[in-house]
Design a protein around this motif. Sequence first.
Motif, PDB file in Angstrom:
ATOM      1  N   TYR A   1     -91.080 -14.271  44.785  1.00 58.67           N
ATOM      2  CA  TYR A   1     -91.862 -13.062  45.116  1.00 58.67           C
ATOM      3  C   TYR A   1     -90.929 -11.859  45.008  1.00 58.67           C
ATOM      4  CZ  TYR A   1     -95.010  -9.887  47.602  1.00 58.67           C
ATOM      5  OH  TYR A   1     -95.828  -8.835  47.939  1.00 58.67           O
ATOM      6  N   GLU A   2     -90.641 -11.484  43.764  1.00 57.82           N
ATOM      7  CA  GLU A   2     -89.720 -10.373  43.529  1.00 57.82           C
ATOM      8  C   GLU A   2     -90.370  -9.171  42.849  1.00 57.82           C
ATOM      9  OE1 GLU A   2     -88.759 -13.487  42.062  1.00 57.82           O
ATOM     10  OE2 GLU A   2     -87.348 -14.162  43.584  1.00 57.82           O
ATOM     11  N   GLU A   3     -91.399  -9.403  42.049  1.00 59.81           N
ATOM     12  CA  GLU A   3     -91.967  -8.308  41.247  1.00 59.81           C
ATOM     13  C   GLU A   3     -92.606  -7.217  42.104  1.00 59.81           C
ATOM     14  OE1 GLU A   3     -95.053  -7.435  37.562  1.00 59.81           O
ATOM     15  OE2 GLU A   3     -94.864  -9.472  38.329  1.00 59.81           O
ATOM     16  N   ILE A   4     -93.477  -7.591  43.022  1.00 57.72           N
ATOM     17  CA  ILE A   4     -94.155  -6.585  43.843  1.00 57.72           C
ATOM     18  C   ILE A   4     -93.166  -5.833  44.721  1.00 57.72           C
ATOM     19  CG2 ILE A   4     -95.822  -6.239  45.726  1.00 57.72           C
ATOM     20  CD1 ILE A   4     -97.566  -8.371  44.320  1.00 57.72           C
ATOM     21  N   PRO A   5     -92.239  -6.497  45.411  1.00 58.78           N
ATOM     22  CA  PRO A   5     -91.255  -5.728  46.184  1.00 58.78           C
ATOM     23  C   PRO A   5     -90.444  -4.761  45.312  1.00 58.78           C
ATOM     24  CG  PRO A   5     -91.269  -7.991  46.920  1.00 58.78           C
ATOM     25  CD  PRO A   5     -92.127  -7.932  45.685  1.00 58.78           C
ATOM     26  N   ALA A   6     -90.099  -5.161  44.100  1.00 57.94           N
ATOM     27  CA  ALA A   6     -89.355  -4.260  43.206  1.00 57.94           C
ATOM     28  C   ALA A   6     -90.183  -3.021  42.874  1.00 57.94           C
ATOM     29  CB  ALA A   6     -88.946  -4.990  41.934  1.00 57.94           C
ATOM     30  N   LEU A   7     -91.475  -3.204  42.651  1.00 56.26           N
ATOM     31  CA  LEU A   7     -92.353  -2.057  42.379  1.00 56.26           C
ATOM     32  C   LEU A   7     -92.475  -1.144  43.589  1.00 56.26           C
ATOM     33  CD1 LEU A   7     -95.149  -3.900  40.367  1.00 56.26           C
ATOM     34  CD2 LEU A   7     -93.421  -2.313  39.457  1.00 56.26           C
ATOM     35  N   ILE A   8     -92.548  -1.732  44.766  1.00 56.67           N
ATOM     36  CA  ILE A   8     -92.627  -0.932  45.990  1.00 56.67           C
ATOM     37  C   ILE A   8     -91.349  -0.119  46.175  1.00 56.67           C
ATOM     38  CG2 ILE A   8     -92.744  -1.052  48.511  1.00 56.67           C
ATOM     39  CD1 ILE A   8     -94.614  -3.517  48.119  1.00 56.67           C
ATOM     40  N   VAL A   9     -90.194  -0.748  45.968  1.00 59.00           N
ATOM     41  CA  VAL A   9     -88.918  -0.034  46.095  1.00 59.00           C
ATOM     42  C   VAL A   9     -88.839   1.098  45.069  1.00 59.00           C
ATOM     43  CG1 VAL A   9     -86.407  -0.262  45.861  1.00 59.00           C
ATOM     44  CG2 VAL A   9     -87.700  -1.932  47.190  1.00 59.00           C
ATOM     45  N   GLU A  10     -89.338   0.860  43.862  1.00 59.07           N
ATOM     46  CA  GLU A  10     -89.367   1.930  42.855  1.00 59.07           C
ATOM     47  C   GLU A  10     -90.227   3.092  43.351  1.00 59.07           C
ATOM     48  OE1 GLU A  10     -88.235   4.076  39.764  1.00 59.07           O
ATOM     49  OE2 GLU A  10     -87.431   2.104  40.253  1.00 59.07           O
ATOM     50  N   GLY A  11     -91.316   2.775  44.032  1.00 59.93           N
ATOM     51  CA  GLY A  11     -92.139   3.826  44.639  1.00 59.93           C
ATOM     52  C   GLY A  11     -91.385   4.599  45.702  1.00 59.93           C
ATOM     53  N   TYR A  12     -90.604   3.900  46.520  1.00 66.57           N
ATOM     54  CA  TYR A  12     -89.764   4.587  47.505  1.00 66.57           C
ATOM     55  C   TYR A  12     -88.792   5.528  46.804  1.00 66.57           C
ATOM     56  CZ  TYR A  12     -91.039   1.022  51.068  1.00 66.57           C
ATOM     57  OH  TYR A  12     -91.695   0.202  51.943  1.00 66.57           O
ATOM     58  N   ARG A  13     -88.192   5.056  45.709  1.00 67.68           N
ATOM     59  CA  ARG A  13     -87.234   5.900  44.976  1.00 67.68           C
ATOM     60  C   ARG A  13     -87.920   7.153  44.448  1.00 67.68           C
ATOM     61  NH1 ARG A  13     -84.513   0.881  41.933  1.00 67.68           N
ATOM     62  NH2 ARG A  13     -83.056   0.280  43.576  1.00 67.68           N
ATOM     63  N   THR A  14     -89.132   6.999  43.949  1.00 64.59           N
ATOM     64  CA  THR A  14     -89.895   8.153  43.470  1.00 64.59           C
ATOM     65  C   THR A  14     -90.158   9.124  44.617  1.00 64.59           C
ATOM     66  OG1 THR A  14     -90.946   6.836  41.746  1.00 64.59           O
ATOM     67  CG2 THR A  14     -92.070   8.870  42.385  1.00 64.59           C
ATOM     68  N   LEU A  15     -90.546   8.599  45.752  1.00 66.65           N
ATOM     69  CA  LEU A  15     -90.801   9.433  46.924  1.00 66.65           C
ATOM     70  C   LEU A  15     -89.566  10.249  47.287  1.00 66.65           C
ATOM     71  CD1 LEU A  15     -92.876   9.557  49.616  1.00 66.65           C
ATOM     72  CD2 LEU A  15     -90.894   8.405  50.560  1.00 66.65           C
ATOM     73  N   PHE A  16     -88.394   9.598  47.341  1.00 65.82           N
ATOM     74  CA  PHE A  16     -87.177  10.311  47.720  1.00 65.82           C
ATOM     75  C   PHE A  16     -86.734  11.297  46.647  1.00 65.82           C
ATOM     76  CE2 PHE A  16     -86.735   6.509  50.512  1.00 65.82           C
ATOM     77  CZ  PHE A  16     -86.978   7.195  51.688  1.00 65.82           C
ATOM     78  N   ALA A  17     -86.974  11.003  45.382  1.00 64.81           N
ATOM     79  CA  ALA A  17     -86.666  11.949  44.311  1.00 64.81           C
ATOM     80  C   ALA A  17     -87.525  13.207  44.454  1.00 64.81           C
ATOM     81  CB  ALA A  17     -86.873  11.304  42.946  1.00 64.81           C
ATOM     82  N   GLU A  18     -88.789  13.019  44.813  1.00 64.62           N
ATOM     83  CA  GLU A  18     -89.677  14.166  45.021  1.00 64.62           C
ATOM     84  C   GLU A  18     -89.247  14.996  46.231  1.00 64.62           C
ATOM     85  OE1 GLU A  18     -93.568  12.395  45.181  1.00 64.62           O
ATOM     86  OE2 GLU A  18     -93.609  12.048  43.017  1.00 64.62           O
ATOM     87  N   VAL A  19     -88.837  14.328  47.293  1.00 64.83           N
ATOM     88  CA  VAL A  19     -88.338  15.045  48.472  1.00 64.83           C
ATOM     89  C   VAL A  19     -87.093  15.845  48.102  1.00 64.83           C
ATOM     90  CG1 VAL A  19     -87.243  14.751  50.739  1.00 64.83           C
ATOM     91  CG2 VAL A  19     -89.330  13.487  50.185  1.00 64.83           C
TER      92      VAL A  19
END
Length: 95
Positions: free
Chosen positions: A32-50
Motif C-alpha cells: 500500500y504505497e501508491e495512495i500514500p505517495a499521492l497524498i504526500v505529493e498533495g501535501y508538498r503542493t499545499l506547502f509550495a502554495e503556502v
Amino acid sequence: MAGSHDAAVRAARAAAGAPDAVLVQDMAREGYEEIPALIVEGYRTLFAEVDAQLDAAVAVTDADGMVAARDLARLGVASGPCGAAALAGARAARP
C-alpha cells in the motif's frame, strides 16, 4: 476514537475489510504505497502554495533597506508524512 494512533490505524484497516469500504491514508505499508505517495505529493503542493503566498506577502526590510528572508517556520502536524513533506519542501527551497 479512544486509544493510540496505532490502535486507530489497526481499527481503520479492519474496517476497510468490509465489502463497501475504502481505506485512504497517508501511512504506507508493504503493498500500500501508491495512495500514500499521492497524498504526500498533495501535501508538498499545499506547502509550495503556502510558500509562494508568504513570499508574495512578506517583504520586510531591515535598516539598510535589504529584504529580510524568512528563516523560521512553525508547523504543527499530527502526521509523519505531512511533516516530512513540509520539511522536504523547506529543504528544497533553500540553497
